[in-house]
Design a protein around this motif. Sequence first.
Motif, PDB file in Angstrom:
ATOM      1  N   GLN A  34       2.275 -11.981  -8.884  1.00  0.00           N
ATOM      2  CA  GLN A  34       3.626 -11.430  -8.779  1.00  0.00           C
ATOM      3  C   GLN A  34       4.533 -11.981  -9.862  1.00  0.00           C
ATOM      4  O   GLN A  34       4.461 -13.163 -10.216  1.00  0.00           O
ATOM      5  CB  GLN A  34       4.248 -11.749  -7.421  1.00  0.00           C
ATOM      6  CG  GLN A  34       5.647 -11.169  -7.282  1.00  0.00           C
ATOM      7  CD  GLN A  34       6.195 -11.284  -5.876  1.00  0.00           C
ATOM      8  OE1 GLN A  34       5.434 -11.234  -4.915  1.00  0.00           O
ATOM      9  NE2 GLN A  34       7.489 -11.415  -5.754  1.00  0.00           N
ATOM     10  N   VAL A  35       5.400 -11.105 -10.370  1.00  0.00           N
ATOM     11  CA  VAL A  35       6.428 -11.474 -11.342  1.00  0.00           C
ATOM     12  C   VAL A  35       7.769 -11.158 -10.703  1.00  0.00           C
ATOM     13  O   VAL A  35       7.973 -10.075 -10.158  1.00  0.00           O
ATOM     14  CB  VAL A  35       6.265 -10.665 -12.650  1.00  0.00           C
ATOM     15  CG1 VAL A  35       7.387 -10.975 -13.616  1.00  0.00           C
ATOM     16  CG2 VAL A  35       4.915 -10.921 -13.292  1.00  0.00           C
ATOM     17  N   THR A  36       8.696 -12.120 -10.754  1.00  0.00           N
ATOM     18  CA  THR A  36      10.038 -11.907 -10.218  1.00  0.00           C
ATOM     19  C   THR A  36      11.010 -11.897 -11.385  1.00  0.00           C
ATOM     20  O   THR A  36      11.033 -12.835 -12.192  1.00  0.00           O
ATOM     21  CB  THR A  36      10.417 -13.018  -9.231  1.00  0.00           C
ATOM     22  OG1 THR A  36       9.438 -13.044  -8.184  1.00  0.00           O
ATOM     23  CG2 THR A  36      11.795 -12.773  -8.619  1.00  0.00           C
ATOM     24  N   LEU A  37      11.814 -10.832 -11.468  1.00  0.00           N
ATOM     25  CA  LEU A  37      12.794 -10.696 -12.547  1.00  0.00           C
ATOM     26  C   LEU A  37      14.136 -11.256 -12.117  1.00  0.00           C
ATOM     27  O   LEU A  37      14.443 -11.320 -10.931  1.00  0.00           O
ATOM     28  CB  LEU A  37      12.934  -9.223 -12.943  1.00  0.00           C
ATOM     29  CG  LEU A  37      11.654  -8.538 -13.412  1.00  0.00           C
ATOM     30  CD1 LEU A  37      11.941  -7.081 -13.763  1.00  0.00           C
ATOM     31  CD2 LEU A  37      11.042  -9.259 -14.606  1.00  0.00           C
ATOM     32  N   ALA A  41      14.584  -5.225  -4.927  1.00  0.00           N
ATOM     33  CA  ALA A  41      13.416  -4.532  -4.354  1.00  0.00           C
ATOM     34  C   ALA A  41      12.232  -4.611  -5.313  1.00  0.00           C
ATOM     35  O   ALA A  41      12.380  -4.999  -6.467  1.00  0.00           O
ATOM     36  CB  ALA A  41      13.759  -3.064  -4.081  1.00  0.00           C
ATOM     37  N   ALA A  42      11.075  -4.200  -4.809  1.00  0.00           N
ATOM     38  CA  ALA A  42       9.895  -4.089  -5.679  1.00  0.00           C
ATOM     39  C   ALA A  42      10.181  -3.035  -6.734  1.00  0.00           C
ATOM     40  O   ALA A  42      10.822  -2.016  -6.453  1.00  0.00           O
ATOM     41  CB  ALA A  42       8.681  -3.709  -4.853  1.00  0.00           C
ATOM     42  N   CYS A  43       9.711  -3.269  -7.967  1.00  0.00           N
ATOM     43  CA  CYS A  43      10.029  -2.310  -9.031  1.00  0.00           C
ATOM     44  C   CYS A  43       8.829  -1.942  -9.891  1.00  0.00           C
ATOM     45  O   CYS A  43       8.997  -1.466 -11.000  1.00  0.00           O
ATOM     46  CB  CYS A  43      11.190  -2.810  -9.871  1.00  0.00           C
ATOM     47  SG  CYS A  43      10.958  -4.417 -10.607  1.00  0.00           S
ATOM     48  N   VAL A  45       5.179  -4.826 -19.975  1.00  0.00           N
ATOM     49  CA  VAL A  45       5.349  -3.385 -19.767  1.00  0.00           C
ATOM     50  C   VAL A  45       5.122  -3.171 -18.281  1.00  0.00           C
ATOM     51  O   VAL A  45       4.074  -3.518 -17.741  1.00  0.00           O
ATOM     52  CB  VAL A  45       4.357  -2.558 -20.608  1.00  0.00           C
ATOM     53  CG1 VAL A  45       4.568  -1.074 -20.349  1.00  0.00           C
ATOM     54  CG2 VAL A  45       4.524  -2.880 -22.087  1.00  0.00           C
ATOM     55  N   ILE A  46       6.147  -2.615 -17.628  1.00  0.00           N
ATOM     56  CA  ILE A  46       6.129  -2.436 -16.181  1.00  0.00           C
ATOM     57  C   ILE A  46       6.165  -0.954 -15.850  1.00  0.00           C
ATOM     58  O   ILE A  46       6.997  -0.213 -16.380  1.00  0.00           O
ATOM     59  CB  ILE A  46       7.339  -3.142 -15.539  1.00  0.00           C
ATOM     60  CG1 ILE A  46       7.256  -4.635 -15.850  1.00  0.00           C
ATOM     61  CG2 ILE A  46       7.400  -2.884 -14.044  1.00  0.00           C
ATOM     62  CD1 ILE A  46       8.484  -5.402 -15.468  1.00  0.00           C
ATOM     63  N   ALA A  47       5.256  -0.518 -14.985  1.00  0.00           N
ATOM     64  CA  ALA A  47       5.214   0.878 -14.533  1.00  0.00           C
ATOM     65  C   ALA A  47       5.668   0.933 -13.086  1.00  0.00           C
ATOM     66  O   ALA A  47       5.298   0.080 -12.278  1.00  0.00           O
ATOM     67  CB  ALA A  47       3.807   1.439 -14.645  1.00  0.00           C
ATOM     68  N   ASP A  48       6.473   1.939 -12.773  1.00  0.00           N
ATOM     69  CA  ASP A  48       6.937   2.142 -11.402  1.00  0.00           C
ATOM     70  C   ASP A  48       6.321   3.427 -10.882  1.00  0.00           C
ATOM     71  O   ASP A  48       6.827   4.516 -11.110  1.00  0.00           O
ATOM     72  CB  ASP A  48       8.454   2.215 -11.355  1.00  0.00           C
ATOM     73  CG  ASP A  48       8.994   2.245  -9.939  1.00  0.00           C
ATOM     74  OD1 ASP A  48       8.191   2.420  -8.998  1.00  0.00           O
ATOM     75  OD2 ASP A  48      10.214   2.092  -9.770  1.00  0.00           O
ATOM     76  N   GLU A  49       5.208   3.286 -10.192  1.00  0.00           N
ATOM     77  CA  GLU A  49       4.472   4.444  -9.683  1.00  0.00           C
ATOM     78  C   GLU A  49       5.170   5.126  -8.507  1.00  0.00           C
ATOM     79  O   GLU A  49       4.784   6.218  -8.108  1.00  0.00           O
ATOM     80  CB  GLU A  49       3.056   4.026  -9.286  1.00  0.00           C
ATOM     81  CG  GLU A  49       2.236   3.487 -10.437  1.00  0.00           C
ATOM     82  CD  GLU A  49       1.997   4.509 -11.545  1.00  0.00           C
ATOM     83  OE1 GLU A  49       1.918   5.719 -11.257  1.00  0.00           O
ATOM     84  OE2 GLU A  49       1.894   4.087 -12.712  1.00  0.00           O
TER      85      GLU A  49
END
Length: 66
Positions: A62-65, A15-17, A36-40
Amino acid sequence: MTEITLNAAVQCSDAACGQTVSLIVNPVSHKVTHLVIADESLPDGPTRLVAMDKVASSTKNQVTLK
């Protein structure tokens, strides 16, 4: 891998993260080492530090992990 920008959407395997809020750069090699990723969508919008070797692909928006 292409350019990674701030506020790019981040997609985890299921899912989106979140979105990118900062980039960590090695001062010697001048390469991005971590995102650094924020999950609002979560309370208090937690941030996570993700190493670049966990990035499967990226575009400007977009970045896909892995």
